[in-house]
Design a protein around this motif. Structure first.
Motif, PDB file in Angstrom:
ATOM      1  N   PRO A  51      33.034 -38.370  88.366  1.00 53.98           N
ATOM      2  CA  PRO A  51      33.061 -39.026  87.053  1.00 53.98           C
ATOM      3  C   PRO A  51      33.507 -40.474  87.144  1.00 53.98           C
ATOM      4  CG  PRO A  51      34.912 -37.517  87.298  1.00 53.98           C
ATOM      5  CD  PRO A  51      34.055 -37.345  88.511  1.00 53.98           C
ATOM      6  N   ASN A  52      33.319 -41.185  86.050  1.00 53.34           N
ATOM      7  CA  ASN A  52      33.778 -42.566  85.928  1.00 53.34           C
ATOM      8  C   ASN A  52      35.262 -42.663  86.235  1.00 53.34           C
ATOM      9  OD1 ASN A  52      32.706 -44.992  85.312  1.00 53.34           O
ATOM     10  ND2 ASN A  52      31.963 -44.288  83.299  1.00 53.34           N
ATOM     11  N   GLY A  53      35.636 -43.669  86.995  1.00 51.84           N
ATOM     12  CA  GLY A  53      37.054 -43.885  87.259  1.00 51.84           C
ATOM     13  C   GLY A  53      37.620 -43.020  88.370  1.00 51.84           C
ATOM     14  N   ALA A  54      36.762 -42.259  89.057  1.00 50.93           N
ATOM     15  CA  ALA A  54      37.235 -41.350  90.112  1.00 50.93           C
ATOM     16  C   ALA A  54      37.686 -42.097  91.357  1.00 50.93           C
ATOM     17  CB  ALA A  54      36.132 -40.354  90.476  1.00 50.93           C
ATOM     18  N   GLY A  55      37.154 -43.310  91.545  1.00 54.86           N
ATOM     19  CA  GLY A  55      37.525 -44.089  92.732  1.00 54.86           C
ATOM     20  C   GLY A  55      36.360 -44.345  93.667  1.00 54.86           C
ATOM     21  N   LYS A  56      35.138 -44.126  93.181  1.00 54.43           N
ATOM     22  CA  LYS A  56      33.960 -44.279  94.052  1.00 54.43           C
ATOM     23  C   LYS A  56      33.789 -45.735  94.507  1.00 54.43           C
ATOM     24  CE  LYS A  56      31.162 -42.507  90.914  1.00 54.43           C
ATOM     25  NZ  LYS A  56      32.157 -42.355  89.833  1.00 54.43           N
ATOM     26  N   SER A  57      33.846 -46.663  93.543  1.00 56.67           N
ATOM     27  CA  SER A  57      33.690 -48.075  93.925  1.00 56.67           C
ATOM     28  C   SER A  57      34.875 -48.530  94.769  1.00 56.67           C
ATOM     29  CB  SER A  57      33.599 -48.964  92.689  1.00 56.67           C
ATOM     30  OG  SER A  57      32.450 -48.645  91.961  1.00 56.67           O
ATOM     31  N   THR A  58      36.042 -47.999  94.478  1.00 59.01           N
ATOM     32  CA  THR A  58      37.236 -48.356  95.259  1.00 59.01           C
ATOM     33  C   THR A  58      37.030 -47.951  96.718  1.00 59.01           C
ATOM     34  OG1 THR A  58      38.614 -48.091  93.301  1.00 59.01           O
ATOM     35  CG2 THR A  58      39.735 -48.019  95.428  1.00 59.01           C
ATOM     36  N   LYS A  91      34.845 -50.447  98.302  1.00 58.94           N
ATOM     37  CA  LYS A  91      35.573 -51.708  98.523  1.00 58.94           C
ATOM     38  C   LYS A  91      36.439 -51.612  99.780  1.00 58.94           C
ATOM     39  CE  LYS A  91      36.085 -52.931  93.713  1.00 58.94           C
ATOM     40  NZ  LYS A  91      37.070 -52.847  92.636  1.00 58.94           N
ATOM     41  N   TYR A 119      45.372 -50.485  93.526  1.00 58.27           N
ATOM     42  CA  TYR A 119      45.538 -51.839  93.004  1.00 58.27           C
ATOM     43  C   TYR A 119      46.998 -52.000  92.597  1.00 58.27           C
ATOM     44  CZ  TYR A 119      40.534 -51.096  92.789  1.00 58.27           C
ATOM     45  OH  TYR A 119      39.239 -50.793  93.112  1.00 58.27           O
ATOM     46  N   VAL A 178      44.810 -45.291  93.865  1.00 56.89           N
ATOM     47  CA  VAL A 178      43.567 -44.727  93.325  1.00 56.89           C
ATOM     48  C   VAL A 178      42.991 -43.681  94.279  1.00 56.89           C
ATOM     49  CG1 VAL A 178      41.177 -45.273  92.682  1.00 56.89           C
ATOM     50  CG2 VAL A 178      43.032 -46.770  91.939  1.00 56.89           C
TER      51      VAL A 178
END
Ligand code: ADP
Length: 240
Positions: free
Chosen positions: A35-42, A45, A11, A16
């Motif tokens: 973990p949270n913030g690792a980039g899975k949703s990124t 996307k 971003y 990321v």
């Protein structure tokens, strides 16, 4: 089926995903945990073309994906079921399913598939004409998955289907996913923080931390603890 090669994305100036590579074979369920913030949703996307990859390639069924519009990606057979069981709460349950088929024109096949889906989920069928927002959290997640399936995908991208659900509902959602995978043979890229549930469904599991895949194994060869032990690993450290 899907090959992601050396993909970087982020971003603005913040990168990321760092040169990430993975593959999903036909008929395979690959879980990507981390973990949270690792980039899975990124990652999801980038695959669904909501976010541009700054480097690397993504090949889906032999052809590059990175010039396609998000709608074209769906037409080519990749559907995303987003995080947070996003159904349209004021629309009826049935209208939510119809919406998932927006890219298709085979009306009678669509209607038959909706009936088959509702037959498999009697609790949802009873509410077919009620607003989707009245379903329980687990039912909404199952409906969100059903809506994604209505585009007739050969690869389903699933973002954290267990997120925010009570354990009994998580079990219900995963039972639904298991029967879906068994009955359709669909390929799935599952993003999930719940390693125990991911291992119940997947053939192969990968750990994503800090935008890199740090571990990959066949699900049959690992325990949830082993997978979890890689959560705080970073490539620099792992290869030091
Ligand atoms: P995960 O899905 O593994 O929890 P995300 O892909 O959501 O991780 O986020 C990875 C990183 O990218 C996090 O540091 C997050 O803060 C950042 N990030 C996510 N979405 C945005 C955005 N729209 N703008 C800026 N940074 C973002």
């Amino acid at each position: 089926m899907l090959e992601v090669k050396d993909v970087s994305a982020g971003y603005g100036v913040t990168e990321v995903l760092h040169s990430l590579s993975l593959r999903v074979e036909p008929g395979e369920v690959l879980a990507v945990c981390g973990p949270n913030g690792a980039g899975k949703s990124t990652l999801l996307k980038v695959l669904s073309r909501q976010l541009r990859a700054t480097e690397g390639s993504v090949t889906f069924q032999g052809d590059s994906l990175l010039k396609d519009s998000p709608a074209r990606v769906v037409e080519r057979g990749m559907a995303l079921c987003p995080e947070g069981r996003r159904v349209f709460p004021r629309m009826t349950t049935e209208a939510n399913l119809q919406l998932g088929a927006y890219s298709r024109k085979d009306r009678s096949a669509i209607d038959a598939e909706i009936e088959a889906y509702l037959d498999a989920w009697p609790v949802i069928k009873r509410r077919r004409s009620s607003p989707a927002g009245l379903l329980s959290g687990g039912e909404q997640q199952i409906l969100a998955i059903g809506r994604a399936m209505m585009s007739n995908p050969s690869l389903l991208l699933l973002d954290e289907p267990s997120l925010g659900l009570a354990p009994v509902l998580i079990d219900q959602v995963y039972e639904g996913l298991k029967s879906l995978v068994q009955s359709t043979g669909i390929s799935v890229l599952l993003v999930e923080q719940n390693v125990v549930k991911a291992l119940e469904l997947c053939d192969r599991i990968a750990v994503l931390t800090d935008g890199e895949i740090v571990f990959e194994a066949d699900a049959a060869d690992v325990t949830a603890d082993e997978v979890g032990s890689h959560y705080f690993e970073h490539h620099g450290e792992a290869h030091a």
